[in-house]
Design a protein around this motif. Structure first.
Motif, PDB file in Angstrom:
ATOM      1  N   VAL A   1      39.167  52.798  44.284  1.00  0.00           N
ATOM      2  CA  VAL A   1      39.513  51.611  45.188  1.00  0.00           C
ATOM      3  C   VAL A   1      39.684  52.016  46.757  1.00  0.00           C
ATOM      4  CG1 VAL A   1      41.299  49.883  45.537  1.00  0.00           C
ATOM      5  CG2 VAL A   1      40.493  50.401  43.171  1.00  0.00           C
TER       6      VAL A   1
ATOM      7  N   THR B   1      38.237  50.595  38.346  1.00  0.00           N
ATOM      8  CA  THR B   1      39.648  50.953  38.309  1.00  0.00           C
ATOM      9  C   THR B   1      40.054  51.747  37.006  1.00  0.00           C
ATOM     10  OG1 THR B   1      39.743  48.841  36.936  1.00  0.00           O
ATOM     11  CG2 THR B   1      40.027  48.597  39.218  1.00  0.00           C
TER      12      THR B   1
ATOM     13  N   LEU C   1      44.915  49.171  46.879  1.00  0.00           N
ATOM     14  CA  LEU C   1      44.966  48.516  48.004  1.00  0.00           C
ATOM     15  C   LEU C   1      46.272  48.283  48.968  1.00  0.00           C
ATOM     16  CD1 LEU C   1      42.813  45.204  46.975  1.00  0.00           C
ATOM     17  CD2 LEU C   1      42.076  47.374  47.981  1.00  0.00           C
TER      18      LEU C   1
ATOM     19  N   HIS D   1      43.610  46.404  36.380  1.00  0.00           N
ATOM     20  CA  HIS D   1      43.628  46.166  37.826  1.00  0.00           C
ATOM     21  C   HIS D   1      44.815  46.849  38.523  1.00  0.00           C
ATOM     22  CE1 HIS D   1      39.818  44.937  39.474  1.00  0.00           C
ATOM     23  NE2 HIS D   1      39.701  43.782  38.446  1.00  0.00           N
TER      24      HIS D   1
ATOM     25  N   GLY E   1      42.956  41.431  46.603  1.00  0.00           N
ATOM     26  CA  GLY E   1      41.570  41.208  47.583  1.00  0.00           C
ATOM     27  C   GLY E   1      41.973  40.508  48.865  1.00  0.00           C
TER      28      GLY E   1
ATOM     29  N   PRO F   1      37.514  43.423  50.515  1.00  0.00           N
ATOM     30  CA  PRO F   1      37.363  43.785  49.194  1.00  0.00           C
ATOM     31  C   PRO F   1      37.465  42.594  48.286  1.00  0.00           C
ATOM     32  CG  PRO F   1      39.429  44.389  50.194  1.00  0.00           C
ATOM     33  CD  PRO F   1      38.546  43.665  51.133  1.00  0.00           C
TER      34      PRO F   1
ATOM     35  N   ARG G   1      39.520  39.821  38.820  1.00  0.00           N
ATOM     36  CA  ARG G   1      40.438  40.029  38.048  1.00  0.00           C
ATOM     37  C   ARG G   1      40.038  39.253  36.547  1.00  0.00           C
ATOM     38  NH1 ARG G   1      45.321  42.574  39.854  1.00  0.00           N
ATOM     39  NH2 ARG G   1      45.089  42.737  41.990  1.00  0.00           N
TER      40      ARG G   1
ATOM     41  N   SER H   1      45.260  49.865  39.145  1.00  0.00           N
ATOM     42  CA  SER H   1      44.548  50.509  40.162  1.00  0.00           C
ATOM     43  C   SER H   1      44.214  49.989  41.353  1.00  0.00           C
ATOM     44  CB  SER H   1      43.203  51.335  39.703  1.00  0.00           C
ATOM     45  OG  SER H   1      43.388  52.123  38.471  1.00  0.00           O
ATOM     46  N   THR H   2      43.760  48.588  41.447  1.00  0.00           N
ATOM     47  CA  THR H   2      43.636  47.771  42.511  1.00  0.00           C
ATOM     48  C   THR H   2      44.853  47.620  43.353  1.00  0.00           C
ATOM     49  OG1 THR H   2      41.632  46.756  41.825  1.00  0.00           O
ATOM     50  CG2 THR H   2      43.143  45.343  43.243  1.00  0.00           C
ATOM     51  N   SER H   3      45.992  47.127  42.423  1.00  0.00           N
ATOM     52  CA  SER H   3      47.269  47.035  43.215  1.00  0.00           C
ATOM     53  C   SER H   3      47.858  48.158  43.693  1.00  0.00           C
ATOM     54  CB  SER H   3      48.358  46.443  41.935  1.00  0.00           C
ATOM     55  OG  SER H   3      47.967  45.340  41.415  1.00  0.00           O
TER      56      SER H   3
ATOM     57  N   PRO I   1      38.162  42.342  44.378  1.00  0.00           N
ATOM     58  CA  PRO I   1      38.530  42.750  42.978  1.00  0.00           C
ATOM     59  C   PRO I   1      38.363  41.294  42.098  1.00  0.00           C
ATOM     60  CG  PRO I   1      40.461  42.738  43.997  1.00  0.00           C
ATOM     61  CD  PRO I   1      39.470  42.439  45.178  1.00  0.00           C
TER      62      PRO I   1
END
Length: 762
Positions: free
Chosen positions: A384, A375, A195, A188, A204, A404, A408, A190-192, A406
């Motif tokens: 994302v 991700t 976002l 994740h 999220g 959103p 984990r 890509s989330t960090s 996500p």
């Protein structure tokens, strides 16, 4: 115990729902296999309860008002795996060399049982031998002192507690580097990155209560049935009140289709099921940007029509004007997007895309739930950001029931970042650490997972310390990484069970067994508790009560302190022994470092449902450069990072419902109808016919990344499956051998395991 053999492969489609009697039978099978004693079974009742222990597998939130049984099939397997009475004792290593053990399957290694003694690798015999803890710490410290700090990597698995993670990150920085890759780098990140740039927070914005307040849920690339089954209770409740659930996922996954609640006697007795998805769209692997672009394009078209007709507008223009930046550039891209290209890339018809867009357009509060299916692509960060774009168009961030979400994986992977496990200086209060502990923390960026792999392969990484995990098995470039691992000067693995990474020694290698989270942890001040953070930013306390697997085990904090004291210069401001004696003092230190996140940490840690650490984006406070939420325009419609070509497939690596990350619990992927093997290649029937193959044929996959390196996975059984044409599915981590370490998500460096370019070789 001897190596177990798998059953004869059985590839028979599964007709039942997620949950139900299949889940019960699965637990009935694993508990006796792990030889769980009756007293240990009582621990399951404590699982995920406010006064119990937090599950060691996924990070799905724990409700304040829990069910009588607050664990899922996967969580129970993880608990059984840790509480097993099987043991890997010193006598085992007297019988087996590491060379021999490298021929064993992953399952057989871990299934042999819990490690009982600290071990050192003896090169003369190619075996592990028992070592005294103090001797181990002395030699590890002496070796690390001889190595330049930039050449040492401190990796951590997402299962380590907040307390252990804080100590570990501090030890690395006091040693002189921020080489702190962790599980987030593989899933994740890509989330960090995505976002953080778009809404100012790297996580999220939703909480568990938002499931009760939303009126639509959109799923992208997340297999709830295998990866977060407890969420099915929340989805079932949402469906019972008429909430639309729209799913975009390449494979038909049973948990997103049908669910029978094992805790509902009526459903179990009558075999009644809840249909989860009201729409299910099998998007191509890497085609999610195109699918979301289609929804955005419909919204813009309908908004234009509403303007000309004087009707209610579809977009939330007031929110967009007040709270966002970059809207005009994004809308220009949306208007210019070609419908034929959208349909081609998504693999969905315009009509299918329109029905999903209509649900989004009519809903007042929408949650978008996603996982690594978004991700783990070259354009994973853009995936994302496209989620955020879609939410911003109708003001679906910063209001109840929307945002959103996500999902984990590891139980504390998000929490580790909160307390400093990161290679990025901007995510850590280094000035506060300098003041608090009287040293000069490093300011340069450290190594992430991809950069650590490069360093192992090219020899610039000389030492690797692992706080849990199975790094060699989890990362790409399997063959090159395994070959290079022998060149390390130091390899230290902190673990509970034997895994494949432990079989590749460096010159100086230690295997240090630790207590599990479920086990009683008695220190000088008495019984200790630890804490973790879930996917929704809630912090939970956790108390282990089970009897430890061995009297020779140390806790993770004790092992970290033992290494730190022998490696670092004495610092009067860091009392490692006091921290180990009383974990509440570690939490006091965490609160001092992060006062805004952890006020009254010790007092609040066992609050039912956890205590929320807060989220500025949920308050519509945007910690971005512009001070507003950002519409970020994608560079294209495909997330794969490579072009389609004749004979080239998009391979998705998958987890079965009989595994958790690299841990294999067994050889029965019930939901996909696979038993007795993991050597399966899921294919569309049309692709099988077009390539002249047949069901049950044995084939190989070959990497088609185009870098001149041959990467092959042999012995895969062709299995027809409901999967888009041009896409393949096969199991992780066995297919990591096909992945180049350079095939990763732009900006985040997450290995792009959900769209690997491959060709089939007969």
């Amino acid at each position: 115990m001897t190596k177990q053999k798998s059953d004869e492969p059985d590839l028979t489609p599964f007709g039942g729902p997620a949950g139900g009697w299949g889940s019960v039978r699965s637990l009935a099978e694993i508990l006796p296999r792990e030889r769980i004693p009756p007293e240990a079974l009582r621990e399951l009742v404590r699982q995920n309860k406010p006064d119990g222990f937090q599950c060691v597998s996924c990070a799905w939130p724990k409700p304040a008002h829990n069910h009588p049984v607050e664990f899922c099939e996967e969580g129970a397997k993880a608990t059984a795996w840790e509480l097993t009475t099987l043991r890997t004792k010193p006598e085992f290593f007297e019988k087996h060399t590491l060379t021999e053990l490298r021929t064993w399957r992953d399952y057989d290694l871990e299934q042999h049982g819990r490690l009982t003694h600290p071990l050192r690798y003896d090169a003369a015999t190619d075996k592990y031998v028992v070592v005294d803890w103090d001797e181990a710490f002395r030699e590890i410290g002496a070796e690390l002192k001889q190595i330049a700090p930039p050449s040492v990597v401190f990796y951590s698995s997402g299962r380590a507690s907040l307390e252990a993670s804080y100590m570990y990150g501090l030890m690395a920085r006091m040693f002189g580097n921020q080489n702190l890759p962790d599980s987030s780098n593989m899933c994740h990140e890509s989330t960090s990155v995505g976002l953080k740039a778009a809404i100012g927070v790297p996580v999220g914005t939703t909480q568990l209560k938002d499931f009760e307040l939303c009126d639509a849920i959109f799923f992208f690339g997340q297999n709830v049935g295998s990866n977060a089954p407890r969420m099915l209770h929340d989805l079932r409740s949402a469906r019972k009140r008429g909430i639309e659930i729209v799913t975009f996922n390449p494979l038909r996954e049973r948990g997103l289709e049908r669910f029978t609640d094992p805790q509902n006697p009526f459903e179990m007795a009558t075999l009644r099921e809840t249909n989860i998805s009201t729409q299910y769209h099998q998007v191509r692997a890497g085609g999610d940007i195109a699918a979301m672009m289609a929804i955005a394009k419909f919204l813009v078209e309908w908004d234009d029509e509403a303007k000309t007709q004087g009707k209610d507008l579809v977009l939330d223009h007031a929110f967009i004007e007040q709270h966002t930046s970059g809207f005009d550039d994004f809308i220009t891209f949306v208007r210019a997007a070609d419908w034929d290209a959208i349909v081609q890339e998504s693999g969905l018809s315009k009509a299918e895309l329109e029905v999903s867009a209509r649900i989004y357009a009519k809903s007042k509060a929408v949650m978008i739930i996603y996982g690594m299916g978004l991700t783990q692509h070259v354009k994973g960060v853009e995936n994302v950001r496209m989620v955020v774009n879609l939410l911003l168009m109708r003001g679906n961030i910063g209001k109840p029931g929307a945002g959103p979400t996500p999902v984990r994986g590891h139980s504390n992977v998000q929490g580790q970042r909160t307390v400093g496990i990161t290679e990025k200086t901007e995510l850590v209060p280094v000035d506060k650490l300098a003041e608090q502990y009287g040293f000069s923390p490093p300011r340069e960026k450290g190594l992430d997972t991809v950069e650590s792999c490069r360093g192992v392969i090219d020899g610039s990484v000389k030492a690797f310390i692992a706080l849990g995990g199975n790094f060699l098995r989890a990362v790409p470039e399997t063959e090159a990484m395994e070959a290079a691992w022998f060149n390390l000067r130091v390899s230290v693995q902190i673990a509970t069970k034997l895994n494949r990474n432990h079989l590749f020694p460096g010159a100086v290698t230690y295997l240090l067994p630790c207590l599990g989270r479920i086990e009683s942890d008695i220190q000088a001040s008495g019984a200790q508790a630890i804490s973790v953070e879930d996917s929704t930013s809630c912090i939970h306390g956790s108390k282990g009560k089970a009897r430890p697997a061995s009297t020779h085990l140390l806790s993770e904090p004790a092992i970290i302190a033992g290494i730190a004291k022998q490696t670092l210069p004495h610092n009067p401001k860091v009392d490692w022994d006091r921290w180990v004696a009383d974990y509440s003092t570690i939490r006091d230190a965490i609160e001092e470092t992060y006062p805004a996140v952890f006020p009254d940490f010790n007092k609040r840690m066992f609050q039912p449902g956890g205590f929320w650490k807060g989220n500025k984006a949920s308050e519509r406070i945007w910690l971005t450069k512009s001070g507003k939420a950002e519409f970020l325009t994608p560079t294209g419609l495909s997330a794969t990072g490579f072009d389609d070509a004749d004979g080239r497939y998009r391979l998705m690596t998958l987890r079965s419902n009989d595994q958790f990350n690299t841990t294999i619990y067994g050889y029965h992927d019930r939901f996909r109808g696979v038993k007795g093997t993991r050597d399966v290649l899921f294919m569309n029937s049309a692709d099988i016919a077009r390539d002249g193959l047949h069901e049950g044929q044995i084939v190989a996959l070959e990497s088609d990344v185009g870098d001149g390196i041959t990467r092959v996975r042999e012995g895969l059984i062709v299995m027809p499956y409901s999967i888009p044409e041009g896409c393949l599915g096969a199991y992780y981590p066995e297919c990591n051998v096909l992945m180049s370490v350079e095939h990763f998500a732009e900006e985040s460096h997450v290995p792009a395991a959900k769209s690997v370019p491959v060709r089939i070789r007969v």
